[in-house]
Design a protein around this motif. Sequence first.
Motif, short mmCIF file in Angstrom:
data_model
loop_
_atom_site.label_atom_id
_atom_site.label_comp_id
_atom_site.label_asym_id
_atom_site.label_seq_id
_atom_site.Cartn_x
_atom_site.Cartn_y
_atom_site.Cartn_z
N ALA A 6 -4.43 0.08 33.64
CA ALA A 6 -4.68 -1.00 34.73
C ALA A 6 -4.11 -2.24 34.21
N SER A 7 -3.59 -3.07 34.87
CA SER A 7 -2.70 -4.33 34.54
C SER A 7 -3.64 -5.59 34.78
N PRO B 120 -4.10 -9.44 34.77
CA PRO B 120 -3.48 -10.71 34.77
C PRO B 120 -4.17 -11.83 33.91
N ASP C 8 -5.90 -14.74 33.93
CA ASP C 8 -6.93 -15.48 34.71
C ASP C 8 -8.11 -15.41 33.57
N ASN D 266 -11.12 -13.69 35.04
CA ASN D 266 -10.95 -12.13 35.07
C ASN D 266 -11.91 -11.64 33.97
N ARG D 267 -12.91 -11.02 34.26
CA ARG D 267 -13.80 -10.47 33.19
C ARG D 267 -12.92 -9.43 32.19
N MET E 136 -8.04 -13.65 39.87
CA MET E 136 -6.92 -12.57 40.05
C MET E 136 -7.52 -11.39 39.45
N PRO E 137 -7.22 -10.24 40.29
CA PRO E 137 -7.92 -9.03 39.86
C PRO E 137 -7.24 -8.06 39.07
N THR E 138 -7.76 -7.34 38.18
CA THR E 138 -7.24 -6.50 37.35
C THR E 138 -6.57 -5.29 38.13
N VAL E 139 -5.36 -4.74 38.17
CA VAL E 139 -4.99 -4.06 39.28
C VAL E 139 -4.58 -2.50 38.64
N ALA E 140 -4.98 -1.66 39.34
CA ALA E 140 -4.46 -0.09 38.84
C ALA E 140 -4.25 0.58 39.84
N ASP F 36 -9.74 -5.34 41.08
CA ASP F 36 -11.13 -5.59 40.20
C ASP F 36 -11.19 -6.82 39.87
N ARG G 181 -14.54 -7.92 39.53
CA ARG G 181 -15.88 -8.09 39.65
C ARG G 181 -16.27 -9.00 38.45
#
Lengths: 90, 399
Positions: free
Chosen positions: A19-20, A22, A24, A27-28, B349-353, B396, B398
């Motif tokens: 997973a990428s 970012p 931020d 972002n957890r 900003m989401p984590t992207v997969a 994601d 969340r």
Amino acid sequence: MAEYQLTDTEIVIRTEDGASIPNDPANRDRVEYEEWLEEGGVPDPYVPPEPAEQVPTPEQQVLFDHENRLRSQEGLPPMTVEDFVESKKL
Amino acid sequence: MGINFPPSPAVGTLYPDPATIGLPQYKWDGTVWQAVSTPEALTYVKRTGDTMSGALKLAGDPVAALDAVPKQYAAPLDALAYSGMQFNGSMEVNQPGAASYAVGRNIDGWAMWSAGAQVPLTSHTTVAPPGFSNSVQAWCSTANAAPTVNDVVFFIHLIEGYRIARLGWGTAAAKPLTIGFWVNSTRTGTFSGAVQNNGPARSCTFSYTINTANTWEYKVVTIAGDTAGTWLKTNGVGLGVAFAVMGGSNYLTAAGVWTAGNLVGVPGTTNCVATTSDLFHITGLVVLPGIVAPTAAQSSLIMRPYDQELATCQRYYTKLNQLLHYAPYVPAGGAFYVDWIHPSTMRAMPTVAAYNTIPTNSSGLNLNATNASHTNMVLVATALGSSWAYYDLVMDARL
């Protein structure tokens, strides 16, 4: 292999699932990455991708072969695929 | 009851005077005491024209559709529904798509956290009370019959600050909060939960009783507003609602008191991972500002429909399937980009997969950039010509 890998941008790759993440602070996953860094974690460095091999299409191959046939008749050295694509702006 | 008329009345004397509500009134006519012609006016409210001199108080809550209702039930159901700060309270939305989950985030908006020797799991089930379609179920593959002080298992629903800002928590104007939910367990006894802030740095526990095993029961709890502490009001964790499945003493405190720290229940909370046959279900959660909650019969009627819940859930987690990333003509090694617009603006900003990638004349699928509203992916052609890939994306953000 570390838990994270750097990229050529601010995005970080989580190696577990690719997973990428970012950059931020809301972002957890980014928060977890920053905490991991503070605890002494060292991410894997960015590895540039291998340059793509120039594979000519069938149409290009016909033109390429014809070009080198002409060059042979003209006494010139043959072109590489890369030079041919570049010279013809393909 | 005897009547003590005055001994020497004059003609026209009234008794009792002034008139007493609920008693007839009499007038001395010189010979006998005559009942005043309309004593009932002092006792009863006529069907028309009369005005009550005091408040009407009902003996109990309504039990039938046309029963009179006390004032606190007068809130329209639609208003209650749209005041709900929870999302996916009916447990219908499950974008991650698994039937069962290990510890961590599971269906949209929900997570289970655990510490200790037990191995708990969460299942998304169709076991549900009337009017609902789904619930989440806690169970365990490894039990813990004798938890230590630091052992704990709990469900938690995290709510964004924007959704709870109206409560005014952390200020002198803090409003109370009322939650309603359905539970069903193989065990009976005292169960509990808590409301927490970000961190969590502050908690207020509550308790409830499950009276009958394997039976859905509806519970309502009101929490006093917290006038202290820091309560996030933007896109961070505003509020968490926790439901203890098991709790060691370090996670427990008396109900109804705002306390510093991460506390999820009250002393005496039933251990629902004591054996591998234990089950604990929950669904139908509503989190409402104020002191009003729907009745059990009303609770399923005020839940927002699936489509609206899905849109809210997509603010935190979005899954897009079978996307086609295509370019008609690219040189070998050439990068080409596609921008995917998020169906809902995301919290952060989401984590992207990317998953299930099926490339054709392409490689190097990567995230190029993302923000709350869109995600930009890059693909590299391996040879001159048309280049594409199919893939699934998960964004994601969340809490």
